[in-house]
Structures are given as structure tokens and as C-alpha cells.
Design a protein around this motif. Structure first.
Motif, PDB file in Angstrom:
ATOM      1  N   GLY A 449      12.380   3.161  -8.093  1.00  0.00           N
ATOM      2  CA  GLY A 449      12.120   3.954  -6.741  1.00  0.00           C
ATOM      3  C   GLY A 449      13.344   3.845  -5.869  1.00  0.00           C
ATOM      4  N   LYS A 450      12.935   4.301  -4.574  1.00  0.00           N
ATOM      5  CA  LYS A 450      14.107   4.564  -3.769  1.00  0.00           C
ATOM      6  C   LYS A 450      14.534   3.493  -2.895  1.00  0.00           C
ATOM      7  CE  LYS A 450      13.032   9.710  -3.017  1.00  0.00           C
ATOM      8  NZ  LYS A 450      12.893  10.727  -2.341  1.00  0.00           N
ATOM      9  N   VAL A 451      13.667   2.413  -2.857  1.00  0.00           N
ATOM     10  CA  VAL A 451      14.166   1.281  -2.037  1.00  0.00           C
ATOM     11  C   VAL A 451      14.110   0.104  -3.242  1.00  0.00           C
ATOM     12  CG1 VAL A 451      13.437  -0.519  -0.555  1.00  0.00           C
ATOM     13  CG2 VAL A 451      12.731   1.868  -0.066  1.00  0.00           C
ATOM     14  N   GLU A 452      15.153  -0.487  -3.398  1.00  0.00           N
ATOM     15  CA  GLU A 452      15.404  -1.482  -4.577  1.00  0.00           C
ATOM     16  C   GLU A 452      14.797  -2.817  -3.959  1.00  0.00           C
ATOM     17  OE1 GLU A 452      19.321  -1.677  -5.662  1.00  0.00           O
ATOM     18  OE2 GLU A 452      19.564   0.257  -6.589  1.00  0.00           O
ATOM     19  N   HIS A 453      14.292  -3.545  -4.816  1.00  0.00           N
ATOM     20  CA  HIS A 453      13.677  -4.700  -4.602  1.00  0.00           C
ATOM     21  C   HIS A 453      12.511  -5.108  -3.759  1.00  0.00           C
ATOM     22  CE1 HIS A 453      17.392  -6.136  -6.711  1.00  0.00           C
ATOM     23  NE2 HIS A 453      17.967  -5.609  -5.840  1.00  0.00           N
ATOM     24  N   TRP A 454      11.684  -3.956  -3.719  1.00  0.00           N
ATOM     25  CA  TRP A 454      10.742  -3.947  -2.962  1.00  0.00           C
ATOM     26  C   TRP A 454       9.210  -4.442  -3.589  1.00  0.00           C
ATOM     27  CZ3 TRP A 454      10.780  -2.682   1.983  1.00  0.00           C
ATOM     28  CH2 TRP A 454       9.707  -2.640   2.864  1.00  0.00           C
ATOM     29  N   THR A 455       8.668  -5.409  -3.003  1.00  0.00           N
ATOM     30  CA  THR A 455       7.617  -6.101  -3.553  1.00  0.00           C
ATOM     31  C   THR A 455       6.347  -5.763  -2.798  1.00  0.00           C
ATOM     32  OG1 THR A 455       7.908  -8.005  -2.386  1.00  0.00           O
ATOM     33  CG2 THR A 455       9.108  -7.943  -4.267  1.00  0.00           C
ATOM     34  N   VAL A 456       5.155  -6.297  -3.585  1.00  0.00           N
ATOM     35  CA  VAL A 456       4.039  -6.119  -2.960  1.00  0.00           C
ATOM     36  C   VAL A 456       3.835  -6.966  -1.563  1.00  0.00           C
ATOM     37  CG1 VAL A 456       1.362  -6.707  -3.214  1.00  0.00           C
ATOM     38  CG2 VAL A 456       2.806  -5.637  -4.967  1.00  0.00           C
ATOM     39  N   ALA A 457       4.530  -8.290  -1.592  1.00  0.00           N
ATOM     40  CA  ALA A 457       4.449  -9.077  -0.356  1.00  0.00           C
ATOM     41  C   ALA A 457       5.033  -8.248   0.810  1.00  0.00           C
ATOM     42  CB  ALA A 457       5.107 -10.326  -0.652  1.00  0.00           C
ATOM     43  N   GLU A 458       6.301  -7.523   0.376  1.00  0.00           N
ATOM     44  CA  GLU A 458       6.883  -6.890   1.571  1.00  0.00           C
ATOM     45  C   GLU A 458       6.026  -5.737   2.059  1.00  0.00           C
ATOM     46  OE1 GLU A 458      11.466  -7.825   0.632  1.00  0.00           O
ATOM     47  OE2 GLU A 458      10.571  -6.253  -0.688  1.00  0.00           O
ATOM     48  N   GLU A 459       5.445  -5.127   0.924  1.00  0.00           N
ATOM     49  CA  GLU A 459       4.731  -3.782   1.479  1.00  0.00           C
ATOM     50  C   GLU A 459       3.497  -4.249   2.308  1.00  0.00           C
ATOM     51  OE1 GLU A 459       3.272   0.243   1.501  1.00  0.00           O
ATOM     52  OE2 GLU A 459       5.095  -0.738   1.105  1.00  0.00           O
ATOM     53  N   LEU A 460       2.927  -5.478   2.025  1.00  0.00           N
ATOM     54  CA  LEU A 460       1.898  -5.905   2.789  1.00  0.00           C
ATOM     55  C   LEU A 460       2.411  -6.349   4.244  1.00  0.00           C
ATOM     56  CD1 LEU A 460      -0.258  -8.272   0.160  1.00  0.00           C
ATOM     57  CD2 LEU A 460      -1.122  -6.320   1.456  1.00  0.00           C
ATOM     58  N   GLU A 461       3.679  -6.915   4.323  1.00  0.00           N
ATOM     59  CA  GLU A 461       3.885  -7.095   5.651  1.00  0.00           C
ATOM     60  C   GLU A 461       4.301  -5.886   6.212  1.00  0.00           C
ATOM     61  OE1 GLU A 461       7.729  -9.625   7.402  1.00  0.00           O
ATOM     62  OE2 GLU A 461       7.314  -9.844   5.394  1.00  0.00           O
ATOM     63  N   LEU A 462       4.833  -4.833   5.696  1.00  0.00           N
ATOM     64  CA  LEU A 462       4.986  -3.591   6.221  1.00  0.00           C
ATOM     65  C   LEU A 462       3.737  -3.010   6.828  1.00  0.00           C
ATOM     66  CD1 LEU A 462       7.091  -1.343   7.279  1.00  0.00           C
ATOM     67  CD2 LEU A 462       6.764  -0.401   4.887  1.00  0.00           C
ATOM     68  N   LEU A 463       2.591  -2.912   6.088  1.00  0.00           N
ATOM     69  CA  LEU A 463       1.306  -2.445   6.452  1.00  0.00           C
ATOM     70  C   LEU A 463       0.742  -3.325   7.610  1.00  0.00           C
ATOM     71  CD1 LEU A 463      -0.271  -1.875   2.881  1.00  0.00           C
ATOM     72  CD2 LEU A 463       0.482  -0.179   4.452  1.00  0.00           C
ATOM     73  N   ALA A 464       0.778  -4.624   7.746  1.00  0.00           N
ATOM     74  CA  ALA A 464       0.505  -5.411   8.648  1.00  0.00           C
ATOM     75  C   ALA A 464       1.217  -4.897  10.060  1.00  0.00           C
ATOM     76  CB  ALA A 464       0.505  -6.795   8.526  1.00  0.00           C
ATOM     77  N   SER A 465       2.284  -4.685   9.910  1.00  0.00           N
ATOM     78  CA  SER A 465       3.295  -4.112  11.177  1.00  0.00           C
ATOM     79  C   SER A 465       2.580  -2.901  11.619  1.00  0.00           C
ATOM     80  CB  SER A 465       4.709  -4.394  10.754  1.00  0.00           C
ATOM     81  OG  SER A 465       5.314  -5.365  10.493  1.00  0.00           O
ATOM     82  N   ALA A 466       2.501  -1.947  10.702  1.00  0.00           N
ATOM     83  CA  ALA A 466       1.945  -0.831  10.762  1.00  0.00           C
ATOM     84  C   ALA A 466       0.394  -0.836  11.495  1.00  0.00           C
ATOM     85  CB  ALA A 466       1.748   0.361   9.864  1.00  0.00           C
ATOM     86  N   ILE A 467      -0.632  -1.772  11.031  1.00  0.00           N
ATOM     87  CA  ILE A 467      -1.670  -1.903  11.691  1.00  0.00           C
ATOM     88  C   ILE A 467      -1.676  -2.427  13.096  1.00  0.00           C
ATOM     89  CG2 ILE A 467      -3.831  -3.350  11.512  1.00  0.00           C
ATOM     90  CD1 ILE A 467      -3.312  -3.215   8.359  1.00  0.00           C
ATOM     91  N   LYS A 468      -0.687  -3.388  13.387  1.00  0.00           N
ATOM     92  CA  LYS A 468      -0.407  -4.052  14.699  1.00  0.00           C
ATOM     93  C   LYS A 468       0.051  -3.001  15.485  1.00  0.00           C
ATOM     94  CE  LYS A 468      -0.237  -7.382  17.672  1.00  0.00           C
ATOM     95  NZ  LYS A 468      -1.550  -7.986  18.099  1.00  0.00           N
TER      96      LYS A 468
END
Length: 545
Positions: A449-468
Motif C-alpha cells: 500500500g501507499k503507507v508502509e507499516h499501517w496496521t488495524v490498530a492505527e486505522e482504528l485510532e485514525l477512525l476514532a479521531s475522525a469520529i471525534k
């Protein structure tokens, strides 16, 4: 003589008062004496720390023991003494057993003091009975904690479901209390203080001015014991002004875990949970002013003499225009560039801070032109497209929140079902913001992918920030929508007319209303025009003097 280290743990802080710590300590000492082991004076402890989610092994006392192995302080051949396996871990079976195996593979023998069994690398590899007993003990420990967790969740779920009949908690705002019948009631004298705070703030007084008045009148502070302050302070006034409890609203929260990270997640807001102290219109009015103050605009002060304070900027350098006394004989006041005023030297050296120079505009002339414009109805309440734009923006943010919430829920469910782990890699396309799960986590798996070392945990953190972020945006936009409603605008314009037509002009009230009504304002000394860009109207109000 071989060395032994004790690891002591209990889950709840109140267990300090019980027998758990003494029991575990004495059992470790007796075992060491009986088997001729040198018990180290330093014991590794997690007191009041749960082992259900594994935080003790990452940031707690057990993590210190694991670090001591890595640094060589704890050596192969040493012993770790624990009361039983549920002291070591209550995590899911594979994670709990991995922890035991990691310790044993480094040459450490683990002793469960309750039954005297010893577990080491060889017994876990060759002794099937030891292996099965360890697995059984870990499974039972996790199941016990899972049942307790589910019961607690169910209890709070039922409490939230019945909270309109029975209050969710006894912790209430300072102006409310729980009656003997477990009903929320109003402390009348304190409610009057709350009303006074809101009234004075709407009138233009700052939290500091309100605090001084309360302290001068010896109004008793709220709180119990050490939580009770001797004097009122501005921060508490601001908390009251921002507290939705005054209009009856309550937002319960629930605790969510991602690994060892604990987050308070707001749930759906409940209306009419608390007795209403302040009407919604006043509360929204206060929030509108406070939101603008937080964004860097002028805070309310006492004794304001410039109705246009922090409204007009210098067109050359962008500094605020300030009111000054220039002619002591005639007592005339002027509006001048604040930077030019501060940087003026003399006619030869020029104007150090503002290249536009020291241009003065008669304040009384400008103010009278403004008053005349208000009295003759130049400031109208017809709502333009601004309200529609805000409503469209709210809908867009709601869709953003729902989409992020949907994706977050899908990932969380996948983790709960065992299909994914927090360390599972994902494909992350920043341009399209798409997410694709690559597969189960594996040490040899290459990240794509275009972002290396991206994990499910990091995606969840990003989504939580987007929700907030979406929730914060919605909250601000809803305040804007309330401020743009025709009825709200009409009230402000009526108050503006009242502020200019009294025996004395209420400059403080005028300033507060203009801050709320205008997106921006301009004063052009060359064309002798003031332009007020009203938030609710499509066309500005231009006043000529």
C-alpha cells in the motif's frame, strides 16, 4: 543458592485493606525458605492492577520483571514465585500461555505457590500434564474475568436503560442533589447562583468579574471536603457556563479498550435527565459568545468604552483599531491603528510598526452613524443562504461520522471474532482513504500500500479521531445553526436597538451583539464607510459617515 523473585498482584485498590497482599507475601517467603532459595528483597508488584487486558505486562510491575530478564538482573536458573496462574495473566488463552512460555524459554522457572507446581521450558515441552494444567488454569482465569466483565457491562447497560426512572449515578452537578427517594432535586439557592452567572455573562461581564462579585458577596463555594474551594475562581465559572446539565442534558459514557488503551466514548445524549435551570435560548447564546472567545476574539470585560472593540482592523497592517483621547481640550476620542499608535516616533522617522501611518477617525462621528443605522432599520433579520449552508455542513459531518463509525465497528467486530489482530497490516490509500485488510498478522508478511507499516490498530485510532473531529464540528455547527435561526437573530437585533436607544449607549452590550452577529467588519477611513458582514444575511450593511 538459586534466587527467587516474587510477583504479587491483585485487581482492585480496595483489596489493599484485605488479606491478599499478606497472603501472597508470606506464601512466597515460606516457599523460598522451604526450598533453600534466596528470596530477593525486591518484589515485583501490580497492586490494584487487572491482568485481564495485559497492561501489567506492558506498563506494570510484570513488565519490570520481563525487563529485568532482558537486562540480565534476573538470570537463567532463577525462580518466579506466583500464587497461581490468574496472578500472572487473565488474558485470552493464547496470549496468557505465550507470556508463560516466553518467561520459561529464557531459563526462568515459574512456581505456582498454591499447588507447588514448577513450570519451565522442559516441562512445557515434554510434560503433557503440566502443559494441559497450565492451559486449563489460564482458560479458567480468563473465563472468570470475562464473566465479571460481561456482568458489569450488563449492569451498566440496564442502568442506562432505566436512568429516566432511576438516576445512573449519584455524582451530580453542584446545584443538584439526590433525595432520599433517589430522585434528582434542585438546591434552590445554588440554582439562583447559576442563573445569576448566566445572566451576568449575557450582559457582557467576564468570568473574572462574576467571580469577584461572588467572592465579595461571600457566596459559599460548592463541594465536599478537599474538593470544596475557599474562593470562587474563573475556571469553575467557565465550566458552569459550558455545562449542558443546566438545560437538562446528560451525556453518559462507556469505557472502550483497544489493547491496554482505555478510552471514554460518549453515548447518545439524554434530554430532560436533569431539572432545567437555564432556558435553551440563553444557554445557546452563551455558547455562541464563548465559542468566539475560544477562537481568539475579545473576552467580555467590564466598563467597555469602545463599542467597536476588536471589530475593526487596520487595512494596512491588520492590527485592531483602538480608541484614544487625542484632543484634551475638546475631549474628542478617535479610532486609530493600535500598531501605529504604539510605533509612532516623529514626523521624520515615520511609523515604525504600521506603514499606513497614524490615521485618526473621530469616534463620536462613527458611533453616531452606527446608532442612526440601527435605529432606522438598516440591520435586518432576513436570513440568507448561510443557514442552508450550515445545515448542509451538519449533514456532511454526520455522514462522515457514520461512515467512520461503520468502518470502526466492522474492524472491532473482526478483532473480537478473532479474524484480525491490532497488528494486522492493511492497505492504506491516502488519496481515496480506502482500507483493505491484507490478511492475518505474520512476521514474514510484507506491508503493501501507499503507507508502509499501517496496521488495524492505527486505522482504528485514525477512525476514532475522525469520529471525534466530526462530533466537535457538528457541535460547533449546531451552535451556528441556532444563532442563524430567524427567531434568534430577531432577538439579537431587538437587543441591539435597545442598547443604542437608551438614556446612555450600552457599548458593552453593543460590542457583544456585534461579535455574535458579524462574521467580519471593516472600517475604511478614506471612503468613510463601515461594512458589517452579517452572518445571517447575504448582503453586508454599509454605513457611511
Amino acid at each position: 543458592m538459586a534466587r527467587a523473585f516474587s510477583y504479587l498482584r491483585f485487581s482492585r485498590p480496595e483489596q489493599r485493606k484485605g488479606d491478599s497482599l499478606r497472603r501472597q507475601t508470606e506464601a512466597a517467603r515460606e516457599y523460598a525458605d522451604r526450598h533453600n532459595l534466596a528470596l530477593d528483597d525486591f518484589s515485583f508488584r501490580d497492586l490494584g492492577h487487572s491482568a485481564y487486558r495485559g497492561s501489567h505486562a506492558e506498563i506494570g510491575g510484570l513488565s519490570q520483571f520481563l525487563a529485568a530478564i532482558d537486562t540480565g538482573h534476573v538470570k537463567p536458573g532463577d525462580y518466579l514465585l506466583i500464587e497461581n496462574f490468574d496472578r500472572l495473566s487473565r488474558q485470552v488463552l493464547d496470549e496468557a500461555f505465550d507470556l508463560l512460555r516466553t518467561i520459561c524459554n529464557k531459563g526462568i522457572s515459574v512456581v505456582t505457590l498454591q499447588d507447588g507446581n514448577i513450570y519451565d521450558k522442559e516441562s512445557l515441552s515434554r510434560n503433557f500434564a503440566s502443559l494441559m494444567w497450565a492451559l486449563f488454569a489460564f482458560a479458567r482465569a480468563h473465563d472468570e474475568s470475562a464473566v465479571k466483565s460481561d456482568r458489569l457491562l450488563s449492569t451498566w447497560h440496564n442502568k442506562r436503560k432505566d436512568m429516566r426512572v432511576k438516576p445512573l449515578t449519584g455524582k451530580l452537578p453542584g446545584w443538584l442533589r439526590l433525595s432520599a427517594e433517589k430522585q434528582i432535586t434542585v438546591i434552590e439557592d445554588r440554582a439562583e447562583v447559576v442563573k445569576e452567572i448566566f445572566t451576568r455573562y449575557v450582559e457582557g461581564q467576564s468570568p473574572r468579574t462574576i467571580v469577584n462579585r461572588l467572592n465579595q458577596n461571600n457566596v459559599e463555594c460548592w463541594g465536599i471536603g478537599k474538593q470544596k474551594s475557599k474562593k470562587w475562581n474563573s475556571s469553575y465559572i467557565q465550566k458552569i457556563l459550558d455545562n449542558e446539565s443546566v438545560i437538562g442534558r446528560f451525556t453518559p459514557h462507556k469505557i472502550m479498550f483497544e489493547g491496554i488503551k482505555k478510552t471514554r466514548v460518549p453515548l447518545e445524549t439524554v434530554n430532560d435527565y436533569f431539572p432545567v435551570i437555564i432556558d435553551a435560548e440563553t444557554f445557546n447564546r452563551v455558547q455562541e459568545v464563548r465559542t468566539r472567545n475560544k477562537l481568539g476574539r475579545r473576552k467580555a470585560t467590564g466598563g467597555l468604552t469602545n463599542a467597536f472593540s476588536m471589530l475593526f482592523r487596520c487595512p494596512v497592517c491588520g492590527s485592531w483599531l483602538v480608541r484614544v483621547n487625542k484632543n484634551s481640550k475638546s475631549n474628542w476620542q478617535y479610532l486609530v491603528c493600535g500598531a501605529a499608535k504604539a510605533g509612532y516616533r516623529d514626523a521624520d522617522s515615520g511609523y515604525r510598526l504600521c506603514p499606513g501611518g497614524y490615521k485618526a477617525v473621530r469616534y463620536d462621528v462613527v458611533e453616531q452613524a452606527f446608532v442612526d443605522a440601527v435605529l432606522c432599520g438598516r440591520f435586518i433579520s432576513s436570513t440568507g443562504s448561510a443557514l442552508e449552508a450550515v445545515e448542509a455542513a451538519i449533514e456532511a459531518q454526520r455522514k462522515r461520522r457514520e461512515e467512520s463509525l461503520r468502518r470502526s465497528t466492522n474492524l472491532t467486530n473482526a478483532i473480537a471474532e478473532g479474524a484480525l489482530k491490532g497488528s494486522s497490516p492493511v492497505i492504506k490509500d491516502l488519496e481515496k482513504y480506502s482500507l483493505e485488510v491484507v490478511g492475518p498478522a505474520d512476521d514474514d508478511l510484507q506491508i503493501v500500500g501507499k503507507v508502509e507499516h499501517w496496521t488495524v490498530a492505527e486505522e482504528l485510532e485514525l477512525l476514532a479521531s475522525a469520529i471525534k473531529g466530526a462530533e466537535i464540528a457538528i457541535e460547533r455547527l449546531e451552535l451556528d445553526r441556532e444563532a442563524l435561526k430567524p427567531r434568534t437573530v430577531d432577538i439579537k437585533l431587538r437587543e441591539l436597538k435597545m442598547a443604542v436607544c437608551g438614556p446612555e449607549i450600552d457599548r458593552q452590550k453593543i460590542n457583544m451583539l456585534l461579535q455574535a452577529l458579524c462574521d467580519s467588519s471593516e472600517l475604511n477611513a478614506d471612503t468613510k464607510e463601515m461594512t458589517f458582514n452579517l452572518r445571517h444575511a447575504d448582503k453586508p450593511v454599509v454605513v457611511v459617515w
